[in-house]
Motif scaffolding. Sequence first.
Motif, mmCIF file in Angstrom:
data_model
loop_
_atom_site.group_PDB
_atom_site.id
_atom_site.type_symbol
_atom_site.label_atom_id
_atom_site.label_comp_id
_atom_site.label_asym_id
_atom_site.label_seq_id
_atom_site.Cartn_x
_atom_site.Cartn_y
_atom_site.Cartn_z
ATOM 1 N N TYR A 126 -19.509 57.077 65.329
ATOM 2 C CA TYR A 126 -19.303 57.655 66.339
ATOM 3 C C TYR A 126 -18.147 58.599 66.174
ATOM 4 C CZ TYR A 126 -23.132 55.471 69.066
ATOM 5 O OH TYR A 126 -24.144 55.264 69.264
ATOM 6 N N ARG A 127 -17.261 58.134 65.518
ATOM 7 C CA ARG A 127 -16.155 58.755 65.054
ATOM 8 C C ARG A 127 -16.323 59.844 64.058
ATOM 9 N NH1 ARG A 127 -11.096 55.962 65.762
ATOM 10 N NH2 ARG A 127 -11.214 54.138 67.046
ATOM 11 N N LEU A 128 -17.236 59.813 63.339
ATOM 12 C CA LEU A 128 -17.728 60.889 62.143
ATOM 13 C C LEU A 128 -18.193 61.995 63.079
ATOM 14 C CD1 LEU A 128 -18.824 58.492 59.387
ATOM 15 C CD2 LEU A 128 -16.957 60.177 59.001
ATOM 16 N N VAL A 160 -27.247 61.710 71.532
ATOM 17 C CA VAL A 160 -26.047 61.082 70.421
ATOM 18 C C VAL A 160 -26.356 59.788 69.966
ATOM 19 C CG1 VAL A 160 -23.968 60.860 69.739
ATOM 20 C CG2 VAL A 160 -24.228 63.017 71.003
ATOM 21 N N ARG A 161 -26.583 58.999 70.990
ATOM 22 C CA ARG A 161 -27.113 57.641 70.452
ATOM 23 C C ARG A 161 -28.281 57.344 69.964
ATOM 24 N NH1 ARG A 161 -22.865 54.822 72.439
ATOM 25 N NH2 ARG A 161 -23.764 52.811 71.706
ATOM 26 N N GLN A 162 -29.262 58.072 70.541
ATOM 27 C CA GLN A 162 -30.690 58.300 69.995
ATOM 28 C C GLN A 162 -30.887 58.839 68.683
ATOM 29 O OE1 GLN A 162 -33.677 57.130 71.605
ATOM 30 N NE2 GLN A 162 -34.572 57.539 69.531
ATOM 31 N N GLY A 216 -20.139 46.636 66.708
ATOM 32 C CA GLY A 216 -20.282 47.566 67.692
ATOM 33 C C GLY A 216 -20.201 47.441 69.050
ATOM 34 N N ARG A 217 -20.921 48.222 69.960
ATOM 35 C CA ARG A 217 -20.718 48.073 71.361
ATOM 36 C C ARG A 217 -21.977 47.671 71.981
ATOM 37 N NH1 ARG A 217 -16.395 49.347 69.541
ATOM 38 N NH2 ARG A 217 -14.865 50.446 70.832
ATOM 39 N N ASP A 218 -22.964 47.958 71.350
ATOM 40 C CA ASP A 218 -24.718 47.858 71.742
ATOM 41 C C ASP A 218 -25.446 47.281 70.591
ATOM 42 O OD1 ASP A 218 -24.397 50.096 70.135
ATOM 43 O OD2 ASP A 218 -25.953 51.253 71.199
ATOM 44 N N GLN A 238 -18.650 51.857 81.624
ATOM 45 C CA GLN A 238 -19.196 52.627 82.990
ATOM 46 C C GLN A 238 -20.275 53.646 82.494
ATOM 47 O OE1 GLN A 238 -15.776 53.515 85.220
ATOM 48 N NE2 GLN A 238 -15.265 51.739 85.107
ATOM 49 N N ARG A 239 -20.326 53.770 81.319
ATOM 50 C CA ARG A 239 -21.433 55.072 80.754
ATOM 51 C C ARG A 239 -22.756 54.320 81.352
ATOM 52 N NH1 ARG A 239 -20.256 54.137 75.019
ATOM 53 N NH2 ARG A 239 -21.580 52.295 74.400
ATOM 54 N N SER A 240 -23.715 55.539 81.503
ATOM 55 C CA SER A 240 -24.951 55.096 82.009
ATOM 56 C C SER A 240 -25.852 54.568 80.918
ATOM 57 C CB SER A 240 -25.768 56.350 82.771
ATOM 58 O OG SER A 240 -25.856 57.495 81.798
HETATM 59 O O1 DC Z 1 -15.165 50.685 67.550
HETATM 60 P P1 DC Z 1 -14.473 51.897 67.489
HETATM 61 O O2 DC Z 1 -13.056 52.130 68.091
HETATM 62 O O3 DC Z 1 -14.423 52.610 66.239
HETATM 63 O O4 DC Z 1 -15.776 52.911 68.197
HETATM 64 C C1 DC Z 1 -15.326 54.235 68.596
HETATM 65 C C2 DC Z 1 -16.064 54.756 69.925
HETATM 66 O O5 DC Z 1 -17.371 54.719 69.713
HETATM 67 C C3 DC Z 1 -15.634 53.851 70.837
HETATM 68 O O6 DC Z 1 -15.199 54.324 72.121
HETATM 69 C C4 DC Z 1 -17.052 53.319 71.730
HETATM 70 C C5 DC Z 1 -18.136 53.954 70.845
HETATM 71 N N1 DC Z 1 -18.910 53.167 70.182
HETATM 72 C C6 DC Z 1 -20.009 53.173 70.922
HETATM 73 O O7 DC Z 1 -20.147 53.603 71.996
HETATM 74 N N2 DC Z 1 -21.188 52.094 70.330
HETATM 75 C C7 DC Z 1 -21.065 51.485 69.315
HETATM 76 N N3 DC Z 1 -22.179 51.034 68.684
HETATM 77 C C8 DC Z 1 -19.590 51.846 68.559
HETATM 78 C C9 DC Z 1 -18.849 52.496 69.065
#
Ligand code: DC
Length: 237
Positions: free
Chosen positions: A48-50, A117-119, A138-140, A195-197
Amino acid sequence: MSVDSHASATNAAPVLTIDGPGGAGKGTISRLIAERLGWHLLDSGCLYRLTALAALRRDLALDDEPAIAAVAASLDVVFRIEGAETAVELEGEIVTREIRTEQVGDSASRVAALPAVRQALLQRQRDFRQAPGLVADGRDMGTVVFTDAPLKIFLTASAEERAKRRHLQLREVGVGASLSSLLNEIQARDARDTQRSVAPLVPADDAIELDTTRLSIPEVVDRLTEWLAQKGLVASR
Ligand code: DC
């Protein structure tokens, strides 16, 4: 656009998913466990950063979903493992440090809220799942990308503790930042991520939650390794 949560192969290599808010220690813990087990490592936040950095360099508006999804789908990235560090190249240029700046982190959180973007990044993440195993940070990871992972962890720590850790980290690399501004940024990013959908930051139903506020890094690594052993995913030590 729907996110396919069933595409990961059931008899593929084992995956340990480590999700949670920024600063909970996921990055360090994931790297240490991957090193200890000799497993692959996916730092999904880095993707996501890249994407955010590539979008910034193209002067794209950070809510231009189709354009940023196209950037994500065609990211030209190379990860080069150099000892304990992984050098990251974007379009042939080393960006290892640049992607860790607050500006890129903040932009990453914005582009990560865009479903397309996620897809676009989904299959690229799943491709990291290779023998002998994968640690996915990650987050998900547990809720969307690797829903069939045999062990899912949700790491947390108080926002104050996470701001302190980030402050120390930045000081080590010679970057000055005030603790209160870091705390504000962490809280704003938490709010946006939860909070994102699409794929909000929540623990998977079958995740184990671990609060690291008062735990050292080796204590967390030992605990997770023990849980992997209990699940029969690695040999007991
Ligand atoms: O873990 P990080 O700080 O490098 O992640 C950067 C951003 O990307 C953070 O705001 C959340 C998002 N992210 C995400 O939505 N899903 C992921 N699997 C990893 C990161």
